[in-house]
Design an enzyme around this catalytic site. Structure first.
Site, PDB file in Angstrom:
ATOM      1  N   PHE A   1       0.877  -1.163   0.143  1.00 42.50           N
ATOM      2  CA  PHE A   1      -0.042  -0.018  -0.062  1.00 42.50           C
ATOM      3  C   PHE A   1       0.853   1.160  -0.005  1.00 42.50           C
ATOM      4  CE2 PHE A   1       0.894  -0.069   4.704  1.00 42.50           C
ATOM      5  CZ  PHE A   1       0.544   1.405   4.875  1.00 42.50           C
ATOM      6  N   LYS A   2       2.208   1.164   0.365  1.00 46.14           N
ATOM      7  CA  LYS A   2       3.020   2.541   0.538  1.00 46.14           C
ATOM      8  C   LYS A   2       3.108   2.752  -1.009  1.00 46.14           C
ATOM      9  CE  LYS A   2       3.837   1.645   4.715  1.00 46.14           C
ATOM     10  NZ  LYS A   2       5.083   1.397   5.621  1.00 46.14           N
TER      11      LYS A   2
END
Length: 480
Positions: free
Chosen positions: A120-121
């Protein structure tokens, strides 16, 4: 839009200044002076937008010192199906963050791991890379990024910054404590502007070094040190977008509410959800999920914030959450205590001295329910059981961190109003944690063809003791 420090520094910079700076001069974190409010008419208009269009609408409320056309071009460049190309079969990659229902209308995964590093980063870091290149180009400046990672931030930052003009990256990670896949993603990069440093300690040791360097004003100025960790406000601002997109994907009208369950280590991801709710997004609950390192869960249950020492931090099978000092938690506490910077400075003086703080009997903590948080924790046994159950019941394979989220979402079900759907924020794809997937399911996780055999590539990394001065010397020796 002007920004202020959680600890009261007198300056009121704009977005581009804090983008390049990271921490405030007083060691605090930046937040907008006020949270922009979203009207019902705006929610109605935004429901049909693409991800890039929605990102522009939301970010333009926080970024007022980049011309509108330029900001829109940056969003359009960032959020494309070509970049976020790893959606599950059957899900529309054009959505960028599709909702994958496990139980339609009741429990779903918000897919945030379709980017280049499968975590998700990427959602924020890809934007950050383009923002850095744009602002540095306009100002004719260079930036040396210093960051710390417990797993996914490092690879996301390096993939976003590799080859970017005017940018070098120095990324600290805990030596030997990330998964082999995570290490390979970072250490196999051979780009000349990427430097990996493995610290012989825990993530918190690496994070403490980043803070110490950032607090050395002379060194920071001389070597143009910037930050990509979630202490950088731009990271949090970018993450706000997918809460709105997830809400639209899970509801049919803006009369409905949604609960979000967020696996949390450093509090940055769920902090963005808190801000989205403060802006007016109809969020019924923010469910915070931790692993065995349950510092944040302990606070929301008891009012006591008790960071652990490195020796007390557990090494777990959800390593990106093996964190016992949650950097972004200060942003939430600032709101909890009525945005009083003197209170925050006093509380973090205790934290910096290695002592806990206790708000349990305070009037501030008595208001905790106003912020809609609930929390829970998960263990290795829970992760294995959850991965097995989700795969057996729904034929969906999830990673260890997402499993923490699903487990806690289930355990908090009695605290969610009937009829409110719960979206668990997917944090990574299972390929990043193959050892635990094999233990849980007895099979290998699928991975994109382009990443097959990545662990066998040559790796480039410097191993160092957790020594601030040694890291400073390394940076000084490797900048232009």
């Amino acid at each position: 839009m002007k920004y202020l420090s959680t600890r009261g520094h007198a300056g009121r910079p704009e977005f581009c200044d804090i983008l390049l700076g990271g921490l405030a001069p007083d060691g605090g974190l930046y937040l907008p002076e006020t949270y922009p409010q979203v009207s019902r008419a705006e929610l109605d208009a935004w429901r049909k937008l693409s991800y890039a269009e929605l990102a522009y609408e939301i970010l333009s409320k926080f970024i007022t010192d980049i011309p509108a056309a330029d900001l829109k071009a940056i969003c359009d460049k960032t959020y494309t199906p070509a970049v976020f190309c790893h959606a599950r079969p059957g899900d529309d990659p054009a959505d960028i963050t599709p909702v994958h229902w496990l139980e339609p209308g009741k429990l779903g995964l918000l897919e945030l791991s379709n980017g280049p590093t499968l975590a998700f980063k990427d959602m924020a870091m890809q934007l950050l890379g383009n923002l850095f290149e744009y602002v540095l180009g306009k100002r004719g400046q260079r930036l040396n990024i210093l960051g710390a990672t417990s797993g996914d931030t490092g690879s996301a930052a390096e993939y976003a910054m590799r080859g970017k003009r005017g940018v070098r990256v120095f990324m600290l990670s805990p030596h030997g404590l990330m998964s082999p896949f995570q290490r390979a993603q970072m250490y196999s990069l051979q780009d000349e502007n990427i430097f990996n440093i493995a610290i012989t300690g825990m993530f918190d040791d690496a994070q403490d070094i980043v803070k110490a360097v950032s607090n050395d004003a002379a060194f920071k100025a001389r070597y143009h040190i910037g930050a990509v960790n979630s202490i950088n406000w731009a990271r949090v601002a970018a993450q706000i977008v997918y809460y709105f997109k997830g809400y639209f994907g899970a509801t049919e009208s803006n009369d409905q509410q949604v609960a979000f369950c967020v696996p949390s280590g450093n509090f940055g991801n769920i902090c963005a959800g808190h801000i989205a709710r403060m802006m007016g997004l109809p969020v019924a609950r923010l469910i915070l999920a931790t692993n065995e390192n349950d510092v944040l869960d302990e606070f929301f249950r008891t009012g006591v914030y008790r960071p652990r020492k490195a020796a007390e931090t557990r090494v777990t099978s959800s390593p990106s959450m093996d964190i016992s000092k949650a950097s972004n938690f200060e942003r939430f506490v600032f709101d909890l205590v009525g945005r009083d910077p003197q209170k925050v400075a006093a509380l973090w003086a205790e934290v910096d001295a290695g002592r806990p703080f206790d708000l349990s009997s305070s009037a501030d903590f008595a208001r905790i329910d106003d912020f809609a948080f609930v929390s829970g924790s998960s263990t290795h046994a829970d992760r294995l059981a959850t991965i097995r159950k989700v795969f057996a019941q729904y034929q969906v394979m999830i990673d260890t961190h997402t499993a923490d989220g699903v487990k806690v979402a289930w355990s908090c079900a009695d605290r969610i109003q009937a009829g409110v759907p719960v979206l668990v924020l997917e944090t990574a794809l299972p390929a990043k944690f193959a050892d635990t997937i094999r233990e849980a399911l007895g099979r290998e996780p699928e991975r994109p063809a382009a990443l097959e055999g990545i662990e066998r590539l040559p790796q480039r990394v410097e191993v160092m003791a957790p020594d601030v001065e040694a890291v400073k010397r390394f940076i000084a020796e490797h900048v232009d």
